[in-house]
Write a protein that holds these residues in place. Structure first.
Motif, PDB file in Angstrom:
ATOM      1  N   VAL A  30       3.824 -22.170 146.337  1.00 58.04           N
ATOM      2  CA  VAL A  30       2.951 -20.930 147.502  1.00 58.04           C
ATOM      3  C   VAL A  30       2.973 -20.353 147.154  1.00 58.04           C
ATOM      4  CG1 VAL A  30       2.199 -22.676 149.177  1.00 58.04           C
ATOM      5  CG2 VAL A  30       4.687 -21.339 149.073  1.00 58.04           C
ATOM      6  N   THR A  31       4.190 -19.348 146.784  1.00 54.77           N
ATOM      7  CA  THR A  31       4.408 -17.490 146.732  1.00 54.77           C
ATOM      8  C   THR A  31       3.660 -17.527 144.925  1.00 54.77           C
ATOM      9  OG1 THR A  31       6.476 -17.841 147.349  1.00 54.77           O
ATOM     10  CG2 THR A  31       6.346 -15.371 146.252  1.00 54.77           C
ATOM     11  N   ILE A  32       4.069 -19.034 143.927  1.00 51.47           N
ATOM     12  CA  ILE A  32       3.124 -18.188 142.509  1.00 51.47           C
ATOM     13  C   ILE A  32       1.754 -18.337 143.504  1.00 51.47           C
ATOM     14  CG2 ILE A  32       2.593 -19.132 140.634  1.00 51.47           C
ATOM     15  CD1 ILE A  32       5.271 -20.044 140.875  1.00 51.47           C
ATOM     16  N   LEU A  33       1.277 -19.138 144.193  1.00 54.46           N
ATOM     17  CA  LEU A  33       0.050 -19.763 143.515  1.00 54.46           C
ATOM     18  C   LEU A  33      -0.972 -18.389 144.607  1.00 54.46           C
ATOM     19  CD1 LEU A  33      -0.521 -23.017 145.129  1.00 54.46           C
ATOM     20  CD2 LEU A  33      -1.126 -21.811 142.866  1.00 54.46           C
ATOM     21  N   MET A  34      -0.105 -17.888 146.170  1.00 56.58           N
ATOM     22  CA  MET A  34      -0.570 -16.566 146.704  1.00 56.58           C
ATOM     23  C   MET A  34      -1.216 -15.378 145.505  1.00 56.58           C
ATOM     24  SD  MET A  34       1.055 -14.487 149.527  1.00 56.58           S
ATOM     25  CE  MET A  34       0.699 -12.819 149.706  1.00 56.58           C
ATOM     26  N   TRP A  35       0.398 -14.726 144.689  1.00 60.52           N
ATOM     27  CA  TRP A  35      -0.135 -13.760 144.287  1.00 60.52           C
ATOM     28  C   TRP A  35      -0.811 -13.947 142.882  1.00 60.52           C
ATOM     29  CZ3 TRP A  35       0.868  -8.926 145.742  1.00 60.52           C
ATOM     30  CH2 TRP A  35       1.331  -9.504 146.789  1.00 60.52           C
ATOM     31  N   ARG A  36      -1.511 -15.385 142.544  1.00 56.25           N
ATOM     32  CA  ARG A  36      -1.960 -15.873 141.521  1.00 56.25           C
ATOM     33  C   ARG A  36      -3.902 -14.818 141.516  1.00 56.25           C
ATOM     34  NH1 ARG A  36      -3.789 -21.412 138.219  1.00 56.25           N
ATOM     35  NH2 ARG A  36      -5.200 -21.261 137.352  1.00 56.25           N
ATOM     36  N   PHE A  37      -3.913 -15.431 143.054  1.00 52.03           N
ATOM     37  CA  PHE A  37      -4.685 -15.197 143.882  1.00 52.03           C
ATOM     38  C   PHE A  37      -5.568 -14.737 144.010  1.00 52.03           C
ATOM     39  CE2 PHE A  37      -4.997 -20.216 143.037  1.00 52.03           C
ATOM     40  CZ  PHE A  37      -5.959 -19.931 142.069  1.00 52.03           C
ATOM     41  N   LEU A  38      -4.655 -13.569 145.222  1.00 51.12           N
ATOM     42  CA  LEU A  38      -5.034 -12.175 145.717  1.00 51.12           C
ATOM     43  C   LEU A  38      -4.822 -10.780 144.631  1.00 51.12           C
ATOM     44  CD1 LEU A  38      -1.889 -11.706 147.956  1.00 51.12           C
ATOM     45  CD2 LEU A  38      -4.377 -12.087 148.336  1.00 51.12           C
ATOM     46  N   PRO A  39      -4.520 -10.802 143.529  1.00 54.78           N
ATOM     47  CA  PRO A  39      -5.069  -9.853 142.362  1.00 54.78           C
ATOM     48  C   PRO A  39      -6.717 -10.488 142.004  1.00 54.78           C
ATOM     49  CG  PRO A  39      -2.984 -10.433 141.637  1.00 54.78           C
ATOM     50  CD  PRO A  39      -2.957 -11.271 143.167  1.00 54.78           C
ATOM     51  N   LEU A  40      -6.555 -11.557 141.344  1.00 55.64           N
ATOM     52  CA  LEU A  40      -7.566 -12.458 140.706  1.00 55.64           C
ATOM     53  C   LEU A  40      -8.822 -12.045 141.697  1.00 55.64           C
ATOM     54  CD1 LEU A  40      -9.214 -13.824 138.416  1.00 55.64           C
ATOM     55  CD2 LEU A  40      -8.482 -16.127 140.098  1.00 55.64           C
ATOM     56  N   VAL A  41      -8.804 -12.242 142.962  1.00 56.94           N
ATOM     57  CA  VAL A  41     -10.097 -12.005 143.901  1.00 56.94           C
ATOM     58  C   VAL A  41     -10.702 -10.946 143.933  1.00 56.94           C
ATOM     59  CG1 VAL A  41     -10.618 -11.794 146.247  1.00 56.94           C
ATOM     60  CG2 VAL A  41      -9.737 -14.003 145.554  1.00 56.94           C
ATOM     61  N   VAL A  42      -9.830  -9.647 143.793  1.00 58.16           N
ATOM     62  CA  VAL A  42      -9.718  -8.625 143.659  1.00 58.16           C
ATOM     63  C   VAL A  42     -10.261  -7.575 142.724  1.00 58.16           C
ATOM     64  CG1 VAL A  42      -8.866  -5.542 143.701  1.00 58.16           C
ATOM     65  CG2 VAL A  42      -7.660  -6.970 145.278  1.00 58.16           C
ATOM     66  N   ILE A  43      -9.522  -8.142 141.243  1.00 57.65           N
ATOM     67  CA  ILE A  43     -10.724  -8.065 140.053  1.00 57.65           C
ATOM     68  C   ILE A  43     -11.909  -8.648 139.762  1.00 57.65           C
ATOM     69  CG2 ILE A  43     -10.611  -9.423 137.990  1.00 57.65           C
ATOM     70  CD1 ILE A  43      -8.104  -9.091 137.889  1.00 57.65           C
ATOM     71  N   LEU A  44     -12.363 -10.033 141.021  1.00 61.85           N
ATOM     72  CA  LEU A  44     -13.903 -10.789 140.659  1.00 61.85           C
ATOM     73  C   LEU A  44     -14.645  -9.800 141.637  1.00 61.85           C
ATOM     74  CD1 LEU A  44     -12.888 -14.031 141.272  1.00 61.85           C
ATOM     75  CD2 LEU A  44     -13.427 -13.031 139.059  1.00 61.85           C
ATOM     76  N   ILE A  45     -13.868  -9.534 142.216  1.00 57.35           N
ATOM     77  CA  ILE A  45     -15.498  -8.346 143.422  1.00 57.35           C
ATOM     78  C   ILE A  45     -15.314  -7.069 143.134  1.00 57.35           C
ATOM     79  CG2 ILE A  45     -15.371  -7.594 146.077  1.00 57.35           C
ATOM     80  CD1 ILE A  45     -13.423  -9.284 146.516  1.00 57.35           C
ATOM     81  N   VAL A  46     -14.188  -6.705 141.921  1.00 59.36           N
ATOM     82  CA  VAL A  46     -15.002  -5.236 141.488  1.00 59.36           C
ATOM     83  C   VAL A  46     -15.941  -5.909 139.733  1.00 59.36           C
ATOM     84  CG1 VAL A  46     -14.204  -4.276 139.196  1.00 59.36           C
ATOM     85  CG2 VAL A  46     -12.586  -4.463 141.957  1.00 59.36           C
ATOM     86  N   ILE A  47     -15.653  -7.318 139.464  1.00 58.83           N
ATOM     87  CA  ILE A  47     -16.992  -7.770 138.095  1.00 58.83           C
ATOM     88  C   ILE A  47     -17.928  -7.698 138.994  1.00 58.83           C
ATOM     89  CG2 ILE A  47     -17.480  -9.485 136.655  1.00 58.83           C
ATOM     90  CD1 ILE A  47     -14.107  -9.619 136.394  1.00 58.83           C
TER      91      ILE A  47
END
Length: 310
Positions: A30-47
């Motif tokens: 769950v730690t890996i998955l949390m930090w996989r998706f948190l920055p990913l969401v920020v990147i996608l919102i910026v895109i």
């Protein structure tokens, strides 16, 4: 173009199993998955903001459907894969279990989507299953020490991904890929953050290997593998995109042998060859049925059953 996309998809999707193993040594699933998706969401919102991706015309039910697809195809699927690897299942074996997916998808594609599978395609699917069995026996002979019930965990994840695939294929609303991916990843970010915080696993480790794994998973597995999965699904249909899953096990075995020194013998090489033959057979078995049916679903027209003839 489809050929090059298929190669890229196989490499990127199989990289996810390797990325999971890279991170498993330093943090929980769950730690890996949390930090996989948190920055990913920020990147996608910026895109989405920069590209001015349009959300207009999307009904609440369309967003809700995409959120459910995200739960099935990302949250449930990835959690089972990562948890199995954390419990001792090798990356190659986890990919092997995913190899059953094409047979499951092919069996229900006709009744649910009217994307009927021809005789040649069924022959290819069975041939692919044989390739998976060859690699499975080689992996089992090596021994992992994991209890038998642990192997059921990634199997549940495979069923979850199949369900998400059919839920997307039955949707009549056309959602732009950047929009659907943003909804999927945002849903997963909420789920995994909630799980990590509630279990006290939200704090990331200080090891460099952890952040290398996160970067690997975001760049290759999500943007590459996950994004290409839905793109190829829309271009070729359920049967063909799922047939590529036959290649994940042997390709992941190659990754594991090169990066982690996992065994790679003649049986695995044979399994790779059989898997390649299966993919070729399915793609040549029926070049019109899945495309016609996929087009009918996308345009909202009444779907027409494809013939079973070779």
């Amino acid at each position: 173009m489809n050929f090059l996309l298929s190669i890229a998809f196989v490499l990127c999707w199989s990289s996810g199993f390797i990325g999971a193993k890279l991170g498993a040594g330093s943090a929980s699933a769950v730690t890996i998955l949390m930090w996989r998706f948190l920055p990913l969401v920020v990147i996608l919102i910026v895109i989405a903001t920069v590209s001015r991706t349009s959300w207009r015309g999307l009904a609440v039910r369309d967003v809700a459907r995409q959120a459910m697809i995200g739960v099935l195809s990302q949250s449930c699927y990835l959690l089972t894969v990562y948890y199995a690897i954390q419990l001792g299942v090798s990356s190659g074996t986890t990919a092997l279990i995913d190899g059953v997916q094409p047979l499951v998808a092919g069996a229900i594609a006709g009744p649910l989507l009217r994307q009927y599978v021809s005789r040649k395609q069924w022959l290819g699917l069975c041939l692919g299953a044989s390739g998976v069995a060859i690699v499975t026996m080689a992996d089992a002979a090596a021994g992992t020490g994991a209890s038998w019930w642990i192997y059921l965990i990634p199997f549940l994840g495979m069923l979850s991904l199949v369900a998400a695939t059919f839920l997307e294929s039955r949707s009549r609303a056309r959602v732009a890929p950047p929009v659907s991916m943003t909804v999927h990843c945002a849903t997963s970010a909420v789920i995994f953050t909630t799980l990590a915080v509630s279990t006290g696993a939200a704090k990331p480790p200080a090891e460099l290997s952890f952040w290398v794994a996160i970067t690997w998973l975001v760049a290759l597995s999500t943007f590459g593998g996950y994004g290409l999965y839905w793109l190829i699904l829309r271009r070729t249909g359920v049967t063909k995109v799922n047939t590529l899953m036959f290649l994940m096990a042997p390709v992941t075995a190659v990754w594991g042998a090169l990066m982690f020194g996992e065994p790679f013998g003649p049986q695995i090489a044979l399994g790779l060859a059989v898997g390649l033959a299966a993919v070729v057979l399915v793609y040549r078995g029926d070049t019109s049925s899945t495309k016609v049916c996929a087009r009918d679903i996308d345009t909202g027209e009444a779907a027409r059953p494809a013939k079973y003839g070779a």
